[in-house]
Design an enzyme around this catalytic site. Structure first.
Site, PDB file in Angstrom:
ATOM      1  N   ASN A   9      40.545  55.659  15.231  1.00  0.00           N
ATOM      2  CA  ASN A   9      39.939  54.486  15.863  1.00  0.00           C
ATOM      3  C   ASN A   9      40.951  53.939  16.872  1.00  0.00           C
ATOM      4  O   ASN A   9      41.933  53.321  16.486  1.00  0.00           O
ATOM      5  CB  ASN A   9      39.609  53.453  14.774  1.00  0.00           C
ATOM      6  CG  ASN A   9      39.087  52.153  15.352  1.00  0.00           C
ATOM      7  OD1 ASN A   9      38.833  52.041  16.552  1.00  0.00           O
ATOM      8  ND2 ASN A   9      38.917  51.162  14.481  1.00  0.00           N
ATOM      9  N   LYS A  11      40.558  51.597  18.894  1.00  0.00           N
ATOM     10  CA  LYS A  11      40.389  50.141  19.131  1.00  0.00           C
ATOM     11  C   LYS A  11      40.438  49.853  20.635  1.00  0.00           C
ATOM     12  O   LYS A  11      40.015  50.689  21.427  1.00  0.00           O
ATOM     13  CB  LYS A  11      41.433  49.361  18.332  1.00  0.00           C
ATOM     14  CG  LYS A  11      41.425  49.764  16.850  1.00  0.00           C
ATOM     15  CD  LYS A  11      42.194  48.842  15.963  1.00  0.00           C
ATOM     16  CE  LYS A  11      42.120  49.368  14.538  1.00  0.00           C
ATOM     17  NZ  LYS A  11      42.777  48.492  13.569  1.00  0.00           N
ATOM     18  N   HIS A  94      33.498  47.336  11.096  1.00  0.00           N
ATOM     19  CA  HIS A  94      34.962  47.302  10.998  1.00  0.00           C
ATOM     20  C   HIS A  94      35.412  45.871  10.731  1.00  0.00           C
ATOM     21  O   HIS A  94      34.790  44.920  11.200  1.00  0.00           O
ATOM     22  CB  HIS A  94      35.582  47.830  12.298  1.00  0.00           C
ATOM     23  CG  HIS A  94      37.053  48.047  12.173  1.00  0.00           C
ATOM     24  ND1 HIS A  94      37.957  47.018  12.305  1.00  0.00           N
ATOM     25  CD2 HIS A  94      37.777  49.154  11.876  1.00  0.00           C
ATOM     26  CE1 HIS A  94      39.173  47.498  12.100  1.00  0.00           C
ATOM     27  NE2 HIS A  94      39.095  48.795  11.834  1.00  0.00           N
ATOM     28  N   GLU A  96      37.623  44.138  11.972  1.00  0.00           N
ATOM     29  CA  GLU A  96      37.857  43.321  13.173  1.00  0.00           C
ATOM     30  C   GLU A  96      36.538  42.804  13.729  1.00  0.00           C
ATOM     31  O   GLU A  96      36.485  41.711  14.300  1.00  0.00           O
ATOM     32  CB  GLU A  96      38.653  44.142  14.203  1.00  0.00           C
ATOM     33  CG  GLU A  96      40.109  44.259  13.771  1.00  0.00           C
ATOM     34  CD  GLU A  96      40.751  45.607  14.031  1.00  0.00           C
ATOM     35  OE1 GLU A  96      40.290  46.347  14.913  1.00  0.00           O
ATOM     36  OE2 GLU A  96      41.736  45.917  13.325  1.00  0.00           O
ATOM     37  N   GLU A 166      38.841  49.921   3.948  1.00  0.00           N
ATOM     38  CA  GLU A 166      39.981  49.446   4.732  1.00  0.00           C
ATOM     39  C   GLU A 166      40.378  48.050   4.261  1.00  0.00           C
ATOM     40  O   GLU A 166      39.786  47.051   4.703  1.00  0.00           O
ATOM     41  CB  GLU A 166      39.622  49.388   6.224  1.00  0.00           C
ATOM     42  CG  GLU A 166      39.278  50.727   6.835  1.00  0.00           C
ATOM     43  CD  GLU A 166      39.565  50.751   8.338  1.00  0.00           C
ATOM     44  OE1 GLU A 166      40.216  51.703   8.766  1.00  0.00           O
ATOM     45  OE2 GLU A 166      39.177  49.818   9.057  1.00  0.00           O
ATOM     46  N   GLY A 172      46.998  47.557  10.472  1.00  0.00           N
ATOM     47  CA  GLY A 172      47.923  47.209  11.546  1.00  0.00           C
ATOM     48  C   GLY A 172      49.156  46.465  11.077  1.00  0.00           C
ATOM     49  O   GLY A 172      49.901  45.919  11.881  1.00  0.00           O
ATOM     50  N   SER A 212      47.031  51.383   7.970  1.00  0.00           N
ATOM     51  CA  SER A 212      48.419  51.844   8.086  1.00  0.00           C
ATOM     52  C   SER A 212      48.629  53.272   7.572  1.00  0.00           C
ATOM     53  O   SER A 212      49.674  53.582   6.999  1.00  0.00           O
ATOM     54  CB  SER A 212      49.377  50.866   7.399  1.00  0.00           C
ATOM     55  OG  SER A 212      49.320  49.595   8.032  1.00  0.00           O
TER      56      SER A 212
HETATM   57  P1  13P Z   1      45.924  50.952  11.412  1.00  0.00           P
HETATM   58  O1  13P Z   1      45.970  52.417  11.063  1.00  0.00           O
HETATM   59  O2  13P Z   1      46.526  50.658  12.752  1.00  0.00           O
HETATM   60  O3  13P Z   1      46.410  50.092  10.307  1.00  0.00           O
HETATM   61  O4  13P Z   1      44.351  50.595  11.615  1.00  0.00           O
HETATM   62  C1  13P Z   1      43.457  50.950  10.617  1.00  0.00           C
HETATM   63  C2  13P Z   1      42.086  50.718  11.119  1.00  0.00           C
HETATM   64  O5  13P Z   1      41.658  49.592  11.277  1.00  0.00           O
HETATM   65  C3  13P Z   1      41.270  51.889  11.436  1.00  0.00           C
HETATM   66  O6  13P Z   1      39.937  51.534  11.660  1.00  0.00           O
END
Ligand code: 13P
Length: 251
Positions: A9, A11, A94, A96, A166, A172, A212
């Site tokens: 992803n 983002k 997601h 976010e 997640e 992140g 992560s």
């Molecule tokens: P990170 O791997 O940067 O923690 O992000 C995970 C994520 O949100 C994947 O959709």
């Protein structure tokens, strides 16, 4: 046997030139037959990334989709449009989008139905906030998101869905869930699938872990019996790191 599935992803990162360059590097990876791989770039770069990936084994996914087929929905993108530029997958719900944009389970559920109707495979994300974990509410939150986001899907449809666990506190932050913490939720999700559907559905739906995931922790996470792949953020922006995670999924 569930085939592991690793998705990147991206983002809201990279520009057009970086996106094409990264996709070209990834298209050279020998993915093999034992793992599925996809990358999900920003929607404006789907088309050029699709071209860069060519007919290779790395597939394309979107980071979201709208639930209407067409019409006056300014700024939105339909499942058919995503399929038209070569998307096979769409990440939905997601954290976010849930926590920054404010998406609800009800909206996510409409998107899941629309994605499936449009021939896309939804990757539906669930996960608890840190305060919810600390308050012992993790499985209540996961259950509510599972029930709400995946409402009214029959078994045949559910078998085409990928779930991504997640934990929001691990996204992140570099603070990855331990393999045991992740496995506990994954195995509870599989029990939820069995109770809501049947043993066959429970055994066939893939549940990715995200939060992560890096080359140095992927092997331990992916070795867990109910972790069927990874949804990777930051580490998917580097070809070598993403390739190492794909390799870990093959073991
Ligand atoms: P990170 O791997 O940067 O923690 O992000 C995970 C994520 O949100 C994947 O959709």
């Amino acid at each position: 046997m569930r085939k592991p599935f690793v998705a990147g992803n991206w983002k809201m990162n990279l520009n057009k030139a970086n996106s094409v360059a990264l996709a070209s590097q990834l298209s050279d990876i020998d993915v093999g037959e034992t793992v599925d791989v996809a990358i999900c770039p920003p929607s404006v770069y789907l088309d050029c990334v699709s071209t860069a990936l060519g007919d290779g084994q790395v597939r394309l996914g979107a980071q979201d989709v709208y639930y209407q087929e067409k019409g006056a929905f300014t700024g939105e993108i339909s499942p058919a449009m995503l399929a038209d530029v070569g998307c096979r997958y769409a990440i939905l719900g997601h954290s976010e989008r849930r926590h920054v944009i404010g998406e609800t389970d009800e909206l996510i559920n409409k998107k899941v139905h629309a994605a499936l109707a449009g021939g896309l495979i939804p990757i539906v994300c669930v996960g608890e906030l840190l305060e919810q974990r600390e308050a012992g509410q993790t499985m209540d939150v996961i259950r509510a998101q599972f029930t709400g986001s995946l409402a009214n899907l029959d078994a045949a449809k559910m078998e085409n869905v990928v779930i991504a666990y997640e934990p929001v506190w691990a996204i992140g932050t570099g603070q990855v869930a331990s393999p045991e913490q992740a496995e506990e939720v994954h195995s509870d999700l599989r029990k939820l699938l069995e109770n809501s559907y049947n043993q066959e559905v429970a055994q066939s739906v893939r549940i990715q872990y995200g939060g992560s995931v890096k080359p140095d922790n992927a092997l331990d996470l992916l070795a867990q019996p109910n972790i069927d792949g990874a949804l990777v953020g930051g580490a998917s922006l580097k070809a070598d790191d993403f390739a190492a995670i794909i390799k870990a999924a093959k073991v």
